[in-house]
Design an enzyme around this catalytic site. Structure first.
Site, PDB file in Angstrom:
ATOM      1  N   THR A 194       0.022 -13.817 -11.768  1.00 13.05           N
ATOM      2  CA  THR A 194       0.367 -14.912 -10.848  1.00 13.05           C
ATOM      3  C   THR A 194       0.706 -14.338  -9.476  1.00 13.05           C
ATOM      4  O   THR A 194       1.480 -13.386  -9.364  1.00 13.05           O
ATOM      5  CB  THR A 194       1.572 -15.706 -11.414  1.00 13.05           C
ATOM      6  OG1 THR A 194       1.223 -16.144 -12.725  1.00 13.05           O
ATOM      7  CG2 THR A 194       1.925 -16.886 -10.533  1.00 13.05           C
TER       8      THR A 194
ATOM      9  N   ASN B  88       0.318  10.106   7.448  1.00 10.85           N
ATOM     10  CA  ASN B  88       1.699   9.607   7.461  1.00 10.85           C
ATOM     11  C   ASN B  88       2.742  10.667   7.788  1.00 10.85           C
ATOM     12  O   ASN B  88       3.898  10.346   7.985  1.00 10.85           O
ATOM     13  CB  ASN B  88       2.038   8.973   6.102  1.00 10.85           C
ATOM     14  CG  ASN B  88       1.693   9.876   4.947  1.00 10.85           C
ATOM     15  OD1 ASN B  88       0.539  10.252   4.761  1.00 10.85           O
ATOM     16  ND2 ASN B  88       2.685  10.264   4.176  1.00 10.85           N
TER      17      ASN B  88
ATOM     18  N   ALA C   5      -0.191  -0.777  -1.138  1.00  8.26           N
ATOM     19  CA  ALA C   5      -1.344   0.087  -0.910  1.00  8.26           C
ATOM     20  C   ALA C   5      -1.612   1.029  -2.084  1.00  8.26           C
ATOM     21  O   ALA C   5      -2.755   1.431  -2.308  1.00  8.26           O
ATOM     22  CB  ALA C   5      -1.142   0.896   0.364  1.00  8.26           C
ATOM     23  N   THR C   6      -0.567   1.385  -2.836  1.00 15.04           N
ATOM     24  CA  THR C   6      -0.804   2.261  -3.990  1.00 15.04           C
ATOM     25  C   THR C   6      -1.729   1.555  -4.980  1.00 15.04           C
ATOM     26  O   THR C   6      -2.710   2.152  -5.465  1.00 15.04           O
ATOM     27  CB  THR C   6       0.542   2.637  -4.665  1.00 15.04           C
ATOM     28  OG1 THR C   6       1.347   3.315  -3.692  1.00 15.04           O
ATOM     29  CG2 THR C   6       0.334   3.525  -5.867  1.00 15.04           C
TER      30      THR C   6
ATOM     31  N   CYS D 186       7.883  10.443   0.850  1.00 15.54           N
ATOM     32  CA  CYS D 186       7.385  10.666  -0.504  1.00 15.54           C
ATOM     33  C   CYS D 186       7.592  12.106  -0.951  1.00 15.54           C
ATOM     34  O   CYS D 186       7.553  12.403  -2.126  1.00 15.54           O
ATOM     35  CB  CYS D 186       5.916  10.311  -0.601  1.00 15.54           C
ATOM     36  SG  CYS D 186       5.690   8.585  -0.282  1.00 15.54           S
TER      37      CYS D 186
ATOM     38  N   GLN E  63      -1.116   3.444   7.669  1.00 12.36           N
ATOM     39  CA  GLN E  63      -0.370   3.799   8.887  1.00 12.36           C
ATOM     40  C   GLN E  63      -1.129   3.438  10.160  1.00 12.36           C
ATOM     41  O   GLN E  63      -0.630   3.701  11.268  1.00 12.36           O
ATOM     42  CB  GLN E  63      -0.009   5.297   8.885  1.00 12.36           C
ATOM     43  CG  GLN E  63       0.868   5.733   7.722  1.00 12.36           C
ATOM     44  CD  GLN E  63       2.321   5.233   7.818  1.00 12.36           C
ATOM     45  OE1 GLN E  63       2.745   4.676   8.831  1.00 12.36           O
ATOM     46  NE2 GLN E  63       3.085   5.413   6.741  1.00 12.36           N
TER      47      GLN E  63
ATOM     48  N   SER F  93      -0.830  -2.112   3.447  1.00 10.65           N
ATOM     49  CA  SER F  93       0.501  -2.299   2.868  1.00 10.65           C
ATOM     50  C   SER F  93       1.326  -3.200   3.778  1.00 10.65           C
ATOM     51  O   SER F  93       1.278  -3.061   5.006  1.00 10.65           O
ATOM     52  CB  SER F  93       1.168  -0.934   2.736  1.00 10.65           C
ATOM     53  OG  SER F  93       2.486  -1.086   2.273  1.00 10.65           O
ATOM     54  N   GLY F  94       2.114  -4.089   3.177  1.00 10.37           N
ATOM     55  CA  GLY F  94       2.922  -5.018   3.967  1.00 10.37           C
ATOM     56  C   GLY F  94       4.145  -4.372   4.611  1.00 10.37           C
ATOM     57  O   GLY F  94       4.448  -4.623   5.771  1.00 10.37           O
ATOM     58  N   HIS F  95       4.833  -3.486   3.840  1.00 12.06           N
ATOM     59  CA  HIS F  95       6.148  -3.067   4.328  1.00 12.06           C
ATOM     60  C   HIS F  95       6.111  -2.077   5.481  1.00 12.06           C
ATOM     61  O   HIS F  95       7.148  -1.716   6.026  1.00 12.06           O
ATOM     62  CB  HIS F  95       7.024  -2.550   3.166  1.00 12.06           C
ATOM     63  CG  HIS F  95       6.624  -1.246   2.574  1.00 12.06           C
ATOM     64  ND1 HIS F  95       7.329  -0.090   2.802  1.00 12.06           N
ATOM     65  CD2 HIS F  95       5.620  -0.905   1.745  1.00 12.06           C
ATOM     66  CE1 HIS F  95       6.771   0.901   2.125  1.00 12.06           C
ATOM     67  NE2 HIS F  95       5.730   0.431   1.471  1.00 12.06           N
TER      68      HIS F  95
HETATM   69  N1  PLP Z   1      -0.767   5.415   2.141  1.00  6.60           N
HETATM   70  C1  PLP Z   1      -0.010   5.850   3.164  1.00  6.60           C
HETATM   71  C2  PLP Z   1      -0.661   6.607   4.278  1.00  6.60           C
HETATM   72  C3  PLP Z   1       1.360   5.614   3.162  1.00  6.60           C
HETATM   73  O1  PLP Z   1       2.106   6.060   4.179  1.00  6.60           O
HETATM   74  C4  PLP Z   1       1.931   4.887   2.081  1.00  6.60           C
HETATM   75  C5  PLP Z   1       3.386   4.665   2.009  1.00  6.60           C
HETATM   76  O2  PLP Z   1       4.180   5.520   2.385  1.00  6.60           O
HETATM   77  C6  PLP Z   1       1.091   4.434   1.043  1.00  6.60           C
HETATM   78  C7  PLP Z   1      -0.257   4.722   1.113  1.00  6.60           C
HETATM   79  C8  PLP Z   1       1.633   3.672  -0.123  1.00  6.60           C
HETATM   80  O3  PLP Z   1       1.884   2.343   0.236  1.00  6.60           O
HETATM   81  P1  PLP Z   1       2.721   1.363  -0.707  1.00  6.60           P
HETATM   82  O4  PLP Z   1       4.161   1.737  -0.539  1.00  6.60           O
HETATM   83  O5  PLP Z   1       2.424  -0.023  -0.178  1.00  6.60           O
HETATM   84  O6  PLP Z   1       2.230   1.525  -2.091  1.00  6.60           O
END
Ligand code: PLP
Length: 377
Positions: A236, A148, A68-69, A323, A178, A198-200
């Site tokens: 890739t 988050n 997502a970043t 974070c 989220q 985001s996948g994780h």
């Molecule tokens: N946005 C939110 C609200 C998040 O909680 C997070 C991850 O903690 C991110 C963005 C970033 O996601 P990624 O780890 O896939 O870059």
């Protein structure tokens, strides 16, 4: 182990792990024209279809990224490059994740006018407040769906639809990290041109995410190179991670509402138990919040000390958000959480496999912490 830090990351589900292995076994480069390439490309397109279906959009509106970043950076700098020369204003909120907040700060450094809408005295951001910050000079509005750190659900749908009616050319971006696969997120109703995923956070591996780009919107890419992902994201494709992401999405599809109901019950039980311990304060409550993310403070105990005490009992939570790495969270301050509570805040974030027994264990450990740990004033 009792894992209650699902907003930081989730344990990959069995289907995701199988998906990764399949993507490693079918090792071809999706761009290759021979059968090995084709097999890999089929895995990628299957995953793309799964993500598209989950959002109710078409597969050609989904672009895989490293997370997502990267999705949010692509969205924000892409919007700037496509419109920011003519218009100057960006509207966002003071409670965004750094993945959105930092690229927006960078736009400010490049000369944009940034308006950051903050929560009112009740800790709420209204659709009207967001709408009111938009003017004719605005090219981008970026608002997260679920915070988050508190689980607050922002009124994205209402704000974006008001904005689109009056300012159809403003680009709307939503960080849905989220909310995705936890709340019913659909592109048609959200009114977002760009959505970061985001996948994780949804039981897929780390290092994979996606950006939804509404058909008809053209933004330039962040990365230039071999032209993969229809020129939106060169490099890739990570077939194993993409395949793992797709399998996690498929595994959750069809049970989003049922899981939400289950986690809502768990949240209600958790809050009930919190009320029984007079040292515990629930920092953010709202009928509309996501039950997956919860912020509490334990009077007199420092977050980090508490976190490690819980860890010794086999219980994993986070202090504020992962974070913030122990720093006093400015986002929690924005939600009007009292300063003295900030040092004592922990985030309890549920996953679909957590149970009331997990909550019971947490509550027992919190009581023990109150008895055994030295209190701070
Ligand atoms: N946005 C939110 C609200 C998040 O909680 C997070 C991850 O903690 C991110 C963005 C970033 O996601 P990624 O780890 O896939 O870059």
């Amino acid at each position: 182990m009792i894992y209650l830090d699902n907003a930081a990351t989730t344990k990959p589900c069995e289907s995701a792990v199988r998906g990764v292995v399949k993507g490693l076994e079918l090792f071809g480069n999706p761009s290759s024209l021979h059968k090995c390439g084709l097999d890999a490309e089929l895995l990628v397109s299957g995953a793309r279809e799964a993500v598209a279906q989950s959002l109710g959009c078409t597969a050609d509106e989904i672009f895989f990224t490293s997370g997502a970043t990267e999705s949010s950076n692509t969205a924000i700098f892409g919007a700037f490059k496509s419109q920011g020369k003519r218009k100057k204003r960006v509207v966002t909120t003071t409670v965004e994740h750094p993945a959105t907040a930092r690229p927006v700060d960078e736009l400010e450094r490049l000369g944009c006018e940034v308006v950051r809408v903050s929560p009112d005295d009740n800790g709420e951001i209204t659709a009207h407040d967001i709408f009111a910050a938009v003017n004719d000079d605005t090219f981008l509005v970026s608002v997260m769906l679920v915070n988050n750190e508190t689980g607050a659900v922002l009124p994205v749908q209402k704000a974006f639809s008001m904005i689109k009616k009056k300012y159809p050319h403003v680009i709307t971006h939503c960080d849905c990290v989220q909310g995705y696969m936890k709340l019913p997120v659909k592109t048609k109703t959200l009114c977002a041109d760009l959505i970061s995923l985001s996948g994780h956070k949804i039981y897929a591996p780390k290092g994979i995410g996606a950006l939804y780009v509404r058909k008809g919107l053209h933004i330039p890419p962040l990365l230039f190179g071999g032209g993969q992902e229809k020129n939106m994201r060169s490099g890739t494709e990570s077939v194993p991670l993409i395949c793992g992401f797709g399998e996690a999405v498929k595994a959750l599809s069809g049970s989003v509402a049922q899981n939400l109901e289950k986690v809502r019950e768990l949240e209600a039980y958790f809050f009930e138990k919190c009320a029984e311990n007079e040292d515990i304060t629930v920092n953010y409550r709202s009928d509309t919040k996501s039950p997956y993310v919860n912020s509490i403070s334990v009077r007199g105990l420092r977050s980090e000390v508490l976190l490690h005490f819980l860890e010794q009992q086999g219980i994993y939570v986070s202090s504020g958000s992962a974070c913030s790495k122990g720093k006093k969270s400015s986002v929690l301050q924005q939600f009007r959480i009292p300063v003295q509570a900030l040092d004592s805040t922990i985030r309890v974030s549920f996953g679909i496999d957590n149970t009331k027994a997990d909550v019971d264990e947490l509550m027992k450990a919190l009581t023990l912490a109150g008895e055994q740990l030295a209190k701070v004033k």
